[in-house]
Design an enzyme around this catalytic site. Structure first.
Site, PDB file in Angstrom:
ATOM      1  N   CYS A  74       0.922  -1.131   0.010  1.00  0.00           N
ATOM      2  CA  CYS A  74      -0.087  -0.080   0.011  1.00  0.00           C
ATOM      3  C   CYS A  74       0.762   1.313   0.017  1.00  0.00           C
ATOM      4  O   CYS A  74       1.842   1.548   0.624  1.00  0.00           O
ATOM      5  CB  CYS A  74      -1.067  -0.109   1.050  1.00  0.00           C
ATOM      6  SG  CYS A  74      -1.924   1.402   1.451  1.00  0.00           S
ATOM      7  N   CYS A  83      -3.364  -1.442   8.725  1.00  0.00           N
ATOM      8  CA  CYS A  83      -2.448  -2.543   8.253  1.00  0.00           C
ATOM      9  C   CYS A  83      -0.995  -2.422   8.366  1.00  0.00           C
ATOM     10  O   CYS A  83      -0.279  -2.624   7.323  1.00  0.00           O
ATOM     11  CB  CYS A  83      -2.758  -2.488   6.410  1.00  0.00           C
ATOM     12  SG  CYS A  83      -4.568  -2.498   6.088  1.00  0.00           S
ATOM     13  N   GLU A 349     -27.752  -8.484  25.119  1.00  0.00           N
ATOM     14  CA  GLU A 349     -27.162  -7.497  24.723  1.00  0.00           C
ATOM     15  C   GLU A 349     -27.404  -5.999  25.343  1.00  0.00           C
ATOM     16  O   GLU A 349     -28.326  -5.700  25.413  1.00  0.00           O
ATOM     17  CB  GLU A 349     -27.159  -7.445  23.210  1.00  0.00           C
ATOM     18  CG  GLU A 349     -26.555  -6.143  22.241  1.00  0.00           C
ATOM     19  CD  GLU A 349     -25.210  -5.550  22.650  1.00  0.00           C
ATOM     20  OE1 GLU A 349     -24.520  -6.625  22.491  1.00  0.00           O
ATOM     21  OE2 GLU A 349     -24.935  -4.575  22.785  1.00  0.00           O
ATOM     22  N   CYS A 425     -12.062 -11.409  21.211  1.00  0.00           N
ATOM     23  CA  CYS A 425     -11.114 -10.757  20.290  1.00  0.00           C
ATOM     24  C   CYS A 425      -9.885 -10.004  21.140  1.00  0.00           C
ATOM     25  O   CYS A 425      -9.152  -9.264  20.704  1.00  0.00           O
ATOM     26  CB  CYS A 425     -11.821  -9.441  19.674  1.00  0.00           C
ATOM     27  SG  CYS A 425     -12.501  -8.405  21.045  1.00  0.00           S
TER      28      CYS A 425
HETATM   29  C1  LIG Z   1     -17.728  -8.485  20.353  1.00  0.00           C
HETATM   30  S1  LIG Z   1     -19.375  -7.669  20.404  1.00  0.00           S
HETATM   31  C2  LIG Z   1     -20.104  -9.195  20.100  1.00  0.00           C
HETATM   32  C3  LIG Z   1     -20.926  -8.860  18.696  1.00  0.00           C
HETATM   33  C4  LIG Z   1     -21.862 -10.452  18.305  1.00  0.00           C
HETATM   34  N1  LIG Z   1     -21.666 -11.595  19.312  1.00  0.00           N
HETATM   35  C5  LIG Z   1     -21.266 -10.640  16.964  1.00  0.00           C
HETATM   36  O1  LIG Z   1     -20.882 -11.512  16.681  1.00  0.00           O
HETATM   37  O2  LIG Z   1     -21.747  -9.767  16.121  1.00  0.00           O
HETATM   38  C6  LIG Z   1     -19.569  -7.394  22.153  1.00  0.00           C
HETATM   39  C7  LIG Z   1     -21.164  -6.935  22.311  1.00  0.00           C
HETATM   40  O3  LIG Z   1     -20.983  -6.844  23.807  1.00  0.00           O
HETATM   41  C8  LIG Z   1     -21.884  -5.619  23.996  1.00  0.00           C
HETATM   42  N2  LIG Z   1     -21.762  -5.300  25.628  1.00  0.00           N
HETATM   43  C9  LIG Z   1     -20.649  -4.675  26.046  1.00  0.00           C
HETATM   44  N3  LIG Z   1     -20.913  -4.660  27.127  1.00  0.00           N
HETATM   45  C10 LIG Z   1     -21.838  -5.331  27.572  1.00  0.00           C
HETATM   46  C11 LIG Z   1     -22.602  -5.689  28.692  1.00  0.00           C
HETATM   47  N4  LIG Z   1     -22.447  -5.184  29.952  1.00  0.00           N
HETATM   48  N5  LIG Z   1     -23.762  -6.326  28.823  1.00  0.00           N
HETATM   49  C12 LIG Z   1     -24.410  -6.761  27.787  1.00  0.00           C
HETATM   50  N6  LIG Z   1     -23.469  -6.500  26.495  1.00  0.00           N
HETATM   51  C13 LIG Z   1     -22.604  -5.858  26.427  1.00  0.00           C
HETATM   52  C14 LIG Z   1     -21.438  -4.690  22.934  1.00  0.00           C
HETATM   53  O4  LIG Z   1     -22.482  -3.645  22.628  1.00  0.00           O
HETATM   54  C15 LIG Z   1     -21.234  -5.304  21.987  1.00  0.00           C
HETATM   55  O5  LIG Z   1     -22.313  -5.706  20.860  1.00  0.00           O
END
Ligand SMILES: C[S@@+](CC[C@H](N)C(=O)[O-])C[C@H]1O[C@@H](n2cnc3c(N)ncnc32)[C@H](O)[C@@H]1O
Length: 470
Positions: A74, A83, A349, A425
């Site tokens: 890039c 990246c 969520e 992650c």
């Molecule tokens: C890594 S993402 C997971 C997304 C989903 N599993 C997917 O694959 O699309 C983490 C999610 O946790 C939510 N989150 C963060 N803190 C939270 C809490 N205390 N209780 C419930 N959800 C929470 C965030 O809004 C986010 O959508």
């Protein structure tokens, strides 16, 4: 070695540590090194922080480069914050990521582990993102070679990415390999039009200017959605810009705009308006379709998102009868993805809008055995809730980078579901949580997945099974 202004010479870079930091070990002391170094390089390092057991610094001179380096593809490499691992062959990136997962689970988790499955590499190592956000700024960051001879700046407006550590500077992006065409054409057409028509680019310090952000989504279904964020309404200028864009770049299926007069850039508390098309895109994972609006969350690498969910579903080992909890479910995509193999799915969520999307996506896919709840997992997962919705046979948990709250981990130990599938992650916080769950669960399978080629980011899926003596 703890004095200020220390320069270490001929330092052999030996490995990567967490967060993609390269490191060297000298007499048992760990030196974290910034400046685009990779294991195998030999460099001089100017130290910043310098403690007894560790120090950090920046490479100021290369003596030799690792023989396995490759040329970054890039033109913006080195100036752009994205990246950053382009100088490593992809196979080596995968090796380092696999190693990171192993290091975290062993060192932080101190866990007894089964052999790890080899990391699942990304089918596409460029053009893999379905969403990017670009920023307009009247404070262009220009690399040294683009400055005038007297050091002055030949142009001040830019549309691209924030430059790391310089919050008000934006690097003009000409070609970005993260999204497929027509994304580069859309961004460059808007920039050229804005410059030719003297539309004002936002001034991040003075908080003024018309054009603020440009969010583009492109899906594997071929749909393309553009959301232009402007500071205030100017109907005539906005419509002229959109008409020019639609006439110039074929393939755009939706155009929206969002008026953001606020001091910050987030649009989650604002209402995007549709100018052209249906105002959302549809993405497909296997034969499930997901509606993605301008504010919806969706896995940014669709191809690997599908692979990640397939691993998750396989680890869940469902037979059609199980009660599955999908914790931190976002827009419910994992729960929907496993629903045909489950008796029932319960998704939880924090973000209400994501739960609205989850309910809509479940209906869209004729999923009748899933329910979704908005709220903090720590508050929702109480005895009354489990009594009402059933004890889980399988818990799938996919927390944000910070990992699970300790209260939730303790609740999971109390609820004692036979299986937990932990999607993460951040292997460091995952390792911490697994160490707590080790009181009752053993790690049975580990599958790292690469969602973000050319970055240090890693996704890791772990299957935990309750020990028989519990
Ligand atoms: C890594 S993402 C997971 C997304 C989903 N599993 C997917 O694959 O699309 C983490 C999610 O946790 C939510 N989150 C963060 N803190 C939270 C809490 N205390 N209780 C419930 N959800 C929470 C965030 O809004 C986010 O959508």
């Amino acid at each position: 070695m703890r004095k200020k202004n220390v320069i270490l010479e001929n330092v052999p870079v030996s490995a990567y540590a967490a967060e993609g930091k390269a490191l060297a070990r000298i007499d048992g002391k760990v030196i974290f090194i910034e400046g685009g170094v990779v294991p195998g390089d030999v460099v001089d390092v100017r130290l910043g922080k310098n403690k007894k057991d560790w120090a950090e610094g920046k490479a100021i001179r290369f003596h030799s480069m690792a023989p396995n380096r490759v040329d970054p593809f890039c033109e913006h490499f080195g100036n752009c914050g994205g990246c950053k691992w382009q100088m490593l062959p992809y196979s080596l990136q995968l090796e380092y990521k696999q190693q990171q997962v192993a290091d975290n689970l062993q060192r932080i988790g101190k866990l007894e582990l089964p052999p790890m499955q080899p990391i699942l590499g990304s089918r596409h190592t460029t053009h893999y993102r379905n969403k990017l956000e670009f920023t307009f700024s009247n404070k262009a960051y220009l690399p040294a070679e683009e400055l005038n001879e007297d050091g002055s700046i030949p142009r001040k407006n830019a549309l691209g990415f924030h430059v790391p550590k310089l919050f008000d500077k934006v690097l003009d992006i000409n070609t970005c390999y993260l999204q497929a065409e027509p994304v580069n054409a859309i961004r460059n057409t808007i920039r050229e039009y804005a410059l030719a028509n003297e539309l004002s680019f936002y001034d991040i310090r003075a908080k003024e200017g018309w054009l603020r952000n440009l969010v583009i989504r492109i899906c594997t279904t071929g749909e393309v959605m553009v959301n232009l964020v402007i500071h205030h309404e100017d109907k005539k200028a906005r419509e002229a810009l959109f008409e020019h864009l639609l006439a110039t770049v074929p393939g755009i299926t939706s155009v929206l705009y969002t008026i953001n007069p606020k001091l910050n850039d987030t649009i989650f508390d604002l209402e995007p308006k549709v100018y052209f098309g249906k105002g959302y895109v549809e993405e497909k994972l296997e034969d499930f379709t997901f509606k993605i609006g301008p504010k919806s969350f969706f896995q940014t690498n669709t191809y690997q998102g599908e692979a990640l969910y397939q691993v998750t579903r396989e680890f869940a080992g469902l037979t059609g009868t199980e009660i599955v909890y999908d914790l931190y479910c976002g827009t419910g995509s994992i729960g929907i993805f496993v629903s045909r193999q489950a008796g029932k799915v319960v998704g939880i969520e924090l973000i209400k809008e994501a739960i609205d999307d989850a309910i809509e996506n479940a209906a869209r896919n004729n999923v009748n055995n899933a329910q979704f709840f908005a709220g903090d997992v720590v508050d929702i997962c109480n005895d009354a809730f489990f009594a009402q919705h059933g004890q889980p046979d399988v818990v799938i948990t996919d927390p944000p980078r910070a990992g699970m709250h300790e209260k939730l981990v303790n609740k999971l130990l109390e609820i004692a579901a036979p299986r937990i599938v932990y999607v993460s992650c951040n292997p460091a916080t995952q390792a911490r949580d697994l160490a707590l769950l080790d009181a009752m669960y053993s790690v049975k399978r580990i599958q790292p997945v690469d969602m973000f080629p050319h970055t240090h980011h890693i996704e890791n899926v772990v299957l935990l099974e309750k020990r028989i003596n519990h």
